[in-house]
Design a protein around this motif. Structure first.
Motif, PDB file in Angstrom:
ATOM      1  N   THR A   7     -71.818  18.458 110.455  1.00 21.94           N
ATOM      2  CA  THR A   7     -70.496  17.855 110.573  1.00 21.94           C
ATOM      3  C   THR A   7     -69.489  18.540 109.655  1.00 21.94           C
ATOM      4  O   THR A   7     -68.351  18.835 110.040  1.00 21.94           O
ATOM      5  N   ILE A   8     -69.923  18.809 108.404  1.00 22.81           N
ATOM      6  CA  ILE A   8     -69.005  19.390 107.418  1.00 22.81           C
ATOM      7  C   ILE A   8     -68.563  20.784 107.838  1.00 22.81           C
ATOM      8  O   ILE A   8     -67.388  21.137 107.761  1.00 22.81           O
ATOM      9  N   TRP A   9     -69.509  21.618 108.291  1.00 19.91           N
ATOM     10  CA  TRP A   9     -69.187  23.008 108.660  1.00 19.91           C
ATOM     11  C   TRP A   9     -69.056  23.208 110.175  1.00 19.91           C
ATOM     12  O   TRP A   9     -69.292  24.285 110.687  1.00 19.91           O
ATOM     13  N   ALA A  10     -68.672  22.166 110.884  1.00 20.58           N
ATOM     14  CA  ALA A  10     -68.548  22.294 112.336  1.00 20.58           C
ATOM     15  C   ALA A  10     -67.469  23.297 112.695  1.00 20.58           C
ATOM     16  O   ALA A  10     -66.447  23.415 112.018  1.00 20.58           O
ATOM     17  N   ASP A  11     -67.691  24.031 113.786  1.00 24.03           N
ATOM     18  CA  ASP A  11     -66.696  24.984 114.267  1.00 24.03           C
ATOM     19  C   ASP A  11     -65.633  24.251 115.065  1.00 24.03           C
ATOM     20  O   ASP A  11     -65.930  23.419 115.925  1.00 24.03           O
ATOM     21  N   GLY A  12     -64.411  24.554 114.810  1.00 22.72           N
ATOM     22  CA  GLY A  12     -63.307  24.008 115.594  1.00 22.72           C
ATOM     23  C   GLY A  12     -62.848  25.000 116.632  1.00 22.72           C
ATOM     24  O   GLY A  12     -63.486  26.038 116.848  1.00 22.72           O
ATOM     25  N   PRO A  13     -61.726  24.725 117.286  1.00 23.15           N
ATOM     26  CA  PRO A  13     -61.173  25.694 118.237  1.00 23.15           C
ATOM     27  C   PRO A  13     -60.868  27.003 117.516  1.00 23.15           C
ATOM     28  O   PRO A  13     -60.522  27.035 116.319  1.00 23.15           O
ATOM     29  N   SER A  14     -60.952  28.113 118.206  1.00 26.46           N
ATOM     30  CA  SER A  14     -60.749  29.436 117.581  1.00 26.46           C
ATOM     31  C   SER A  14     -59.344  29.583 116.995  1.00 26.46           C
ATOM     32  O   SER A  14     -59.127  30.303 116.031  1.00 26.46           O
ATOM     33  N   SER A  15     -58.413  28.830 117.616  1.00 24.43           N
ATOM     34  CA  SER A  15     -57.039  28.921 117.121  1.00 24.43           C
ATOM     35  C   SER A  15     -56.808  28.093 115.865  1.00 24.43           C
ATOM     36  O   SER A  15     -55.841  28.287 115.152  1.00 24.43           O
ATOM     37  N   SER A  16     -57.718  27.141 115.582  1.00 22.89           N
ATOM     38  CA  SER A  16     -57.526  26.282 114.419  1.00 22.89           C
ATOM     39  C   SER A  16     -58.865  25.814 113.893  1.00 22.89           C
ATOM     40  O   SER A  16     -59.242  24.659 114.051  1.00 22.89           O
ATOM     41  N   PRO A  17     -59.656  26.695 113.282  1.00 23.18           N
ATOM     42  CA  PRO A  17     -60.966  26.280 112.754  1.00 23.18           C
ATOM     43  C   PRO A  17     -60.808  25.288 111.616  1.00 23.18           C
ATOM     44  O   PRO A  17     -59.772  25.239 110.960  1.00 23.18           O
ATOM     45  N   TYR A  18     -61.882  24.468 111.436  1.00 26.70           N
ATOM     46  CA  TYR A  18     -61.843  23.522 110.315  1.00 26.70           C
ATOM     47  C   TYR A  18     -61.839  24.276 108.978  1.00 26.70           C
ATOM     48  O   TYR A  18     -62.523  25.289 108.823  1.00 26.70           O
ATOM     49  N   GLU A  19     -61.147  23.671 108.061  1.00 26.02           N
ATOM     50  CA  GLU A  19     -61.308  24.104 106.671  1.00 26.02           C
ATOM     51  C   GLU A  19     -62.219  23.078 106.028  1.00 26.02           C
ATOM     52  O   GLU A  19     -61.839  21.929 105.884  1.00 26.02           O
ATOM     53  N   PRO A  20     -63.461  23.407 105.643  1.00 24.25           N
ATOM     54  CA  PRO A  20     -64.362  22.380 105.094  1.00 24.25           C
ATOM     55  C   PRO A  20     -63.741  21.683 103.889  1.00 24.25           C
ATOM     56  O   PRO A  20     -63.124  22.306 103.031  1.00 24.25           O
ATOM     57  N   ASP A  21     -63.964  20.360 103.818  1.00 22.76           N
ATOM     58  CA  ASP A  21     -63.474  19.527 102.720  1.00 22.76           C
ATOM     59  C   ASP A  21     -64.402  19.724 101.538  1.00 22.76           C
ATOM     60  O   ASP A  21     -65.599  19.417 101.623  1.00 22.76           O
ATOM     61  N   LYS A  22     -63.866  20.250 100.446  1.00 25.79           N
ATOM     62  CA  LYS A  22     -64.718  20.544  99.299  1.00 25.79           C
ATOM     63  C   LYS A  22     -65.372  19.298  98.714  1.00 25.79           C
ATOM     64  O   LYS A  22     -66.472  19.353  98.185  1.00 25.79           O
ATOM     65  N   ALA A  23     -64.695  18.157  98.796  1.00 21.55           N
ATOM     66  CA  ALA A  23     -65.298  16.912  98.290  1.00 21.55           C
ATOM     67  C   ALA A  23     -66.554  16.580  99.077  1.00 21.55           C
ATOM     68  O   ALA A  23     -67.556  16.140  98.517  1.00 21.55           O
ATOM     69  N   LEU A  24     -66.501  16.788 100.413  1.00 16.34           N
ATOM     70  CA  LEU A  24     -67.686  16.540 101.247  1.00 16.34           C
ATOM     71  C   LEU A  24     -68.801  17.521 100.907  1.00 16.34           C
ATOM     72  O   LEU A  24     -69.980  17.174 100.892  1.00 16.34           O
ATOM     73  N   ILE A  25     -68.399  18.768 100.662  1.00 18.27           N
ATOM     74  CA  ILE A  25     -69.414  19.779 100.322  1.00 18.27           C
ATOM     75  C   ILE A  25     -70.108  19.396  99.015  1.00 18.27           C
ATOM     76  O   ILE A  25     -71.324  19.506  98.881  1.00 18.27           O
ATOM     77  N   ARG A  26     -69.293  18.944  97.994  1.00 14.69           N
ATOM     78  CA  ARG A  26     -69.898  18.581  96.707  1.00 14.69           C
ATOM     79  C   ARG A  26     -70.855  17.403  96.873  1.00 14.69           C
ATOM     80  O   ARG A  26     -71.938  17.387  96.288  1.00 14.69           O
ATOM     81  N   ALA A  27     -70.472  16.379  97.673  1.00 11.57           N
ATOM     82  CA  ALA A  27     -71.355  15.212  97.880  1.00 11.57           C
ATOM     83  C   ALA A  27     -72.642  15.619  98.544  1.00 11.57           C
ATOM     84  O   ALA A  27     -73.737  15.165  98.188  1.00 11.57           O
ATOM     85  N   TRP A  28     -72.505  16.512  99.552  1.00 11.43           N
ATOM     86  CA  TRP A  28     -73.715  16.955 100.268  1.00 11.43           C
ATOM     87  C   TRP A  28     -74.625  17.756  99.355  1.00 11.43           C
ATOM     88  O   TRP A  28     -75.830  17.571  99.332  1.00 11.43           O
ATOM     89  N   GLY A  29     -74.022  18.619  98.559  1.00 12.17           N
ATOM     90  CA  GLY A  29     -74.819  19.449  97.651  1.00 12.17           C
ATOM     91  C   GLY A  29     -75.536  18.610  96.613  1.00 12.17           C
ATOM     92  O   GLY A  29     -76.693  18.868  96.280  1.00 12.17           O
ATOM     93  N   TYR A  30     -74.800  17.587  96.076  1.00 16.05           N
ATOM     94  CA  TYR A  30     -75.439  16.718  95.092  1.00 16.05           C
ATOM     95  C   TYR A  30     -76.648  16.005  95.682  1.00 16.05           C
ATOM     96  O   TYR A  30     -77.692  15.883  95.059  1.00 16.05           O
ATOM     97  N   TRP A  31     -76.491  15.550  96.945  1.00 13.79           N
ATOM     98  CA  TRP A  31     -77.613  14.825  97.596  1.00 13.79           C
ATOM     99  C   TRP A  31     -78.811  15.740  97.774  1.00 13.79           C
ATOM    100  O   TRP A  31     -79.950  15.356  97.527  1.00 13.79           O
ATOM    101  N   VAL A  32     -78.557  16.986  98.182  1.00 16.39           N
ATOM    102  CA  VAL A  32     -79.661  17.938  98.371  1.00 16.39           C
ATOM    103  C   VAL A  32     -80.349  18.211  97.036  1.00 16.39           C
ATOM    104  O   VAL A  32     -81.580  18.205  96.937  1.00 16.39           O
TER     105      VAL A  32
END
Length: 824
Positions: A7-32
Motif C-alpha cells: 500500500t505504501i509503495w503502490a504505483d500510481g498513474p504514470s503521470s502522477s506517481p505516489y510520493e510515499p509518506d515518510k511517516a508511514l514508512i517509519r511506522a512500517w519500518g519500526y514494526w518490521v
C-alpha cells in the motif's frame, strides 16, 4: 499493524506517481524491526490454549505469542500484547505461518455435503489436505470447514466434481478461493477411470449372463448375477428341449381344453377342445391332447366313455387330463383325486383338473365356456324360486348349479324385499368375516335399499364361494332374498400365463393373434377365427364395416378408438356365434353432438356394433359409442328360437340417435351396467324378453322408448335411472307389457314437463318400487300399474288419464308425507 508495503509503495498513474509518506514508512519500518528483534531475541512465547495465554499478562507491550494447541481451531494463531506488563490484553492479529493444514471429514456430513474439522483455522493463505470419508454420489459437492459456510469443491480445471470423483479414503489437496475449495490434486480422472472399470465389469457380467441364458443345460437355472432368479428361470437350451421333448414346464400351465356340451347328447356328453397342460404336482409333466368327446353315462374304457367312477349321479363332475408319461387321456370323476376310481386306467399317475360341470335332475347343465368364465345357457333360479329368509344374523346358503369341492367366483342377480323401509341385504363370501350390513356399517349393502316398505331392491353380485358352493347372506332387517345364478369363474389352477396384455410385448401368448402383425384390422380379425385377437391400443379409421368371425375372442391391450364417416356398422357381427369382445373400445361416427331436446340427430344407418342373427356372445368392458348417426349398439334377428343368448356389460353412449336399439325379434339378451347420456333415445326396444339392469340414462330426449314390433316388449328394466330428460319413458302400441323394478324417473332438467311417463295405446306397463318425479299421462286405450313407489309431489302433477284408460296406483308414498293422493 501499520499499512503494508504494497500500500505504501503502490504505483500510481504514470503521470502522477505516489510520493510515499515518510511517516508511514517509519511506522512500517519500526514494526518490521520490532518483529525481527522479538523473533531473534527469543521473546516470542507459545501457549497450548487461548485460556492459558489470557491468564498470563506479565509481558510488555508488543510481545508476540503463539497459540497452537487450542481445541477450538479459531483460537489458534499469533497474538500481540496490548498494554504494559501486568495489564492490557492479547489480540489475535495473524494466522500461524503453516503452509499446510490437515482437515478430516466427519460423520456429521453427507457424501455430497462434507463437514470437516481442522486443528487450526483454515485460510486462503494455506493449502489444505482433506481426508474423504465417503464417496460422492451426486454433483456438485460442498465442504464446510469447522462449521463455516459451505464451499463448492471444484476440480483443478474449475469444474464441479463428477459423481464418484471423490472416493472413501482419498486424500485431496486444495486451497480456498472465494466461495470454492479448488483442488490441486484433480479427482475427475479417478472418477472416469472408475466408470471405465465399472463398465468393463458390467460388460463381462453381461457376457457371462448371456452365456447362461443361451447355454445352461436342461434343468440348470439361470443365476441371480446373470439376471435370473436362481431357481425357476431357465436358458433357451432348456426350453428348446421342453418344446421338443414335452419335458417339464411350470406348474399351473394350461392352454386350450375348453369344454362344451355335445350337440348330439347335451344331457350326458361333453366336447373337450385340444389343449396343453402341466400336471398338478411338484414335478409336473406336459400333457398334450387333441379334441375329444367323452360320455358321462359310459364308463371309461368303453368306446367314448369318460366316467372313471362306478356310477353316474347328480352333483359336481370334475374333468381331468391324465398322463402315463407318453399318452394323455380325458375323463370324469366326482373326486378331486381320480386315481382311486374303479375305471381309472393303470399307470396314469399324472393328472390335472381342466374344468368342472354340474349334473342336476339327471342332466349336465349347459355352459358356455370362455377361458375361465363359465356362462350358464339357462340361469339357475335358487331355492326353486321361493324366497330365501334373511335375518339380521349371517347365514350360509348353498347355491344350486355351481361346482363344489373347489372355490369359484359366482355372478348372481339378486332381489330383496322387506317390510322395513330403507332396509337392504348384504351377500358376502364365506371366506371373509361376517360384517354388519348397513350404509354406515363395515359391510355396507349390495342388494339395494328398499325405498318403499315391502318394495324391492335389486343388484348384481360377484362373490367367491367356499368349497361347498356357499355364500353368506344377512340384512339390516328381516326380509326375503331371491337369487339367480348366471355364471361362475374357475381359474382351473391356471392363474399364471393368463395376463393377456403382456402379449403386446412379444409375439403373442399361445395362439393369440396380434393386430400389429397384420396390414389392416380386418386382416387381423379374419386371421383370428377360432383364436384370440389382441388389438393394439391406438386409433383406427375405417370406411367399410369390420366383419367379424365365429369362435373368436377380441380384446384390447389399452384404449382403442375406431372411427368412421360412412353410414356403416363399424363392427358387423352378423350371423356370428360363440364370440367375445372385451376391453376398452370406442366407436365414433360423424354425428353432430347432441344439444338438447329434440336435438338434430338422425338415423342414417350408422351403427357402432351390429348384432344380427348372432348366438352365444359376450360384450364386456368399457365399450363406448359417440356421435353415431344411428344406433350405438344395434341388435336384430335372434338366432334360434328368438334367443340371442348374449351377455352385454359396460356400454357407454353419448350423442347417438339410439344409444341401444333392439328390434326385429332380437331377444333374450341381458344388458347390464350401462350409462347413456345426451342421446335422442337412450334405449329403444321393439323386441321382447330383453333384460336391462343397473343402467344410468340422463339428459336424453327419451330415456326408454318402447315401440311396436314383432313380439315386442314384455321384458324388464331393473335398478335403472332415468333422470333429467324430456321423457323418462315413452311407450307406444305395446300389447305384451313391460316391467320396471326399482327404477328412478326424475325430471326438472328444464322446468315443468320434463321426466314425463307417456303411455300411448299400450297395456301391461308395470312400475314397482323406485321413485318417480315427472308427469304421467295415459291415453284412452292404455293401462298402467304403479305400486310401492316414492312419488316426488314437487315434480309430479296429478296423473292425466284420458277416459277409457286404466291407471292403477297402490301403496305409493308421497314426498310431502303419507300415502300418495292418487292411490286407488
Amino acid at each position: 499493524m501499520p499499512e503494508s508495503a504494497l500500500t505504501i509503495w503502490a504505483d500510481g498513474p504514470s503521470s502522477s506517481p505516489y510520493e510515499p509518506d515518510k511517516a508511514l514508512i517509519r511506522a512500517w519500518g519500526y514494526w518490521v524491526e520490532t518483529t525481527i528483534t522479538s523473533l531473534s531475541s527469543g521473546s516470542t512465547i507459545s501457549f497450548l490454549s487461548l485460556a492459558a495465554l489470557n491468564a498470563d499478562l506479565n509481558h510488555p507491550a508488543f510481545t508476540l505469542a503463539w497459540v497452537n494447541g487450542d481445541p477450538v481451531a479459531e483460537n489458534n494463531g499469533i497474538y500481540r500484547k496490548i498494554g504494559a506488563s501486568g495489564t492490557g490484553s492479547w489480540v489475535r492479529f495473524a494466522d500461524l505461518p503453516y503452509s499446510f493444514i490437515a482437515a478430516t471429514a466427519t460423520a456429521e456430513g453427507e457424501p455430497n455435503a462434507i463437514e470437516a474439522v481442522s486443528g487450526i483455522p483454515v485460510s486462503t493463505s494455506a493449502m489444505i489436505v482433506l481426508d474423504i470419508l465417503e464417496a460422492n454420489d451426486a454433483s456438485p459437492v460442498t465442504v464446510s470447514f469447522n462449521g463455516g459456510d459451505p464451499l463448492t469443491i471444484k476440480s483443478n480445471t474449475g469444474n464441479d466434481i463428477a459423481t464418484g470423483g471423490l472416493l472413501a479414503g482419498m486424500r485431496v489437496l486444495g486451497t480456498i478461493i472465494g466461495a470454492t475449495f479448488r483442488l490441486i490434486t484433480d479427482q475427475v480422472d479417478t472418477a472416469i477411470v472408475a466408470e471405465a472399470e465399472a463398465a468393463m465389469t458390467a460388460a463381462i457380467g453381461a457376457r457371462n449372463g448371456a452365456k447362461e441364458w443361451a447355454n445352461n443345460d436342461f434343468g440348470v437355472p439361470v443365476s441371480i448375477p446373470a439376471g435370473g432368479d436362481g431357481s425357476t428361470t431357465y436358458s433357451a437350451k432348456h426350453w428348446a428341449e421342453v418344446a421338443l421333448e414335452g419335458g417339464t414346464i411350470l406348474r399351473g400351465y394350461l392352454y386350450g381344453g375348453e369344454i362344451s356340451n355335445n350337440v348330439t347328447d347335451v344331457v350326458n356328453d361333453l366336447d373337450i377342445a385340444a389343449g396343453v397342460a402341466a400336471s398338478d404336482d411338484t414335478t409336473p409333466v406336459l400333457m398334450v391332447w387333441t379334441s375329444v368327446t367323452r360320455q358321462l353315462d359310459v364308463a371309461y374304457g368303453t368306446g367314448s366313455g369318460g366316467r372313471f367312477d362306478s356310477a353316474i349321479a347328480d352333483g359336481t363332475w370334475h374333468i381331468f387330463a391324465c398322463s402315463n408319461g407318453s399318452n394323455a387321456i380325458i375323463g370324469f370323476s366326482q373326486s378331486l383325486n381320480p386315481t382311486a376310481a374303479p375305471n381309472y386306467p393303470a399307470g396314469y399317475t399324472k393328472y390335472r383338473r381342466i374344468g368342472s360341470r354340474v349334473r342336476m335332475a339327471g342332466a349336465l347343465r349347459r355352459v358356455i365356456q370362455r377361458g375361465d368364465k363359465h356362462i350358464l345357457y339357462d340361469p339357475v333360479v335358487q331355492n326353486s324360486g321361493s324366497a330365501i329368509a334373511v335375518t339380521t344374523s349371517g347365514a350360509l346358503f348353498t347355491l344350486s348349479g355351481v361346482p363344489t369341492g373347489i372355490e369359484v367366483d359366482v355372478r348372481l342377480e339378486a332381489s330383496f324385499t322387506s317390510a322395513t323401509l330403507t332396509s337392504g341385504a348384504l351377500v358376502t363370501s364365506p371366506l371373509m368375516n361376517d360384517p354388519t350390513p348397513g350404509a354406515s356399517q363395515p359391510g355396507g349393502i349390495n342388494v339395494g335399499h328398499i325405498q318403499v316398505a315391502s318394495g324391492f331392491a335389486a343388484g348384481e353380485l360377484n362373490k367367491r364361494t367356499n368349497t361347498s358352493g356357499q355364500v353368506r347372506h344377512r340384512a339390516g332387517s328381516s326380509g326375503s332374498l331371491y337369487l339367480t345364478l348366471h355364471e361362475w369363474t374357475d381359474d382351473r389352477g391356471a392363474a399364471i400365463f393368463k395376463v393377456a396384455s403382456s402379449a403386446s410385448s412379444g409375439r403373442g401368448i399361445g395362439s393369440a393373434v396380434l393386430s400389429a402383425d397384420y396390414p389392416t384390422l380386418q386382416d387381423a380379425i379374419t386371421a383370428a377365427s377360432g383364436r384370440r385377437l389382441i388389438v393394439e391400443a391406438g386409433s383406427y379409421v375405417v370406411t367399410s364395416s369390420l366383419t367379424g368371425v365365429d369362435n373368436v375372442e377380441i380384446e384390447s391391450n389399452g384404449p382403442v378408438t375406431i372411427s368412421t364417416t360412412a353410414d356403416i356398422a363399424i363392427l358387423d357381427m352378423t350371423g356370428k356365434s360363440n364370440w367375445m369382445l372385451r376391453g376398452m373400445f370406442r366407436f365414433v361416427g360423424d354425428a353432430t353432438p347432441y344439444t338438447g331436446y329434440p336435438g338434430s340427430l338422425a338415423d342414417t344407418g350408422q351403427k357402432g356394433i351390429k348384432l344380427s342373427g348372432c348366438d352365444r356372445y359376450t360384450i364386456d368392458g368399457a365399450i363406448e359409442f359417440e356421435n353415431i348417426n344411428g344406433s350405438g349398439l344395434y341388435a336384430e334377428l335372434s338366432a334360434g328360437s328368438w334367443q340371442h343368448k348374449g351377455l352385454i356389460r359396460g356400454i357407454r353412449a353419448k350423442s347417438c340417435y339410439h344409444g341401444i336399439r333392439y328390434t326385429n325379434v332380437a331377444e333374450y339378451d341381458h344388458v347390464t351396467d350401462f350409462s347413456i347420456d345426451n342421446c335422442a333415445f337412450a334405449v329403444r326396444v321393439e323386441s321382447g324378453n330383453i333384460m336391462f339392469a343397473n343402467g344410468k340414462m340422463n339428459f336424453n330426449s327419451v330415456c326408454v322408448s318402447l315401440a311396436a314390433g314383432s313380439n315386442q316388449a314384455h321384458g324388464e328394466f331393473n335398478n335403472c335411472q332415468m333422470n333429467h330428460s324430456n321423457y323418462a319413458l315413452s311407450a307406444s302400441d305395446i300389447t305384451l307389457g313391460e316391467v320396471f323394478n326399482g327404477c328412478i324417473a326424475l325430471g326438472n332438467q328444464a322446468g315443468a314437463g320434463h321426466g314425463a311417463i307417456q303411455i300411448i295405446n299400450s297395456v301391461g306397463i308395470q312400475w314397482n318400487g323406485g321413485q318417480i318425479g315427472g308427469d304421467i299421462t295415459l291415453d284412452a286405450t292404455s293401462k298402467m300399474a304403479l305400486m310401492n313407489a316414492y312419488i316426488r309431489t314437487d315434480l309430479t302433477a296429478a296423473p292425466a288419464v284420458t277416459s277409457g284408460g286404466v291407471f292403477t296406483a297402490k301403496n305409493n308414498i308421497a314426498s310431502s308425507g303419507g300415502l300418495w293422493a292418487y292411490n286407488n
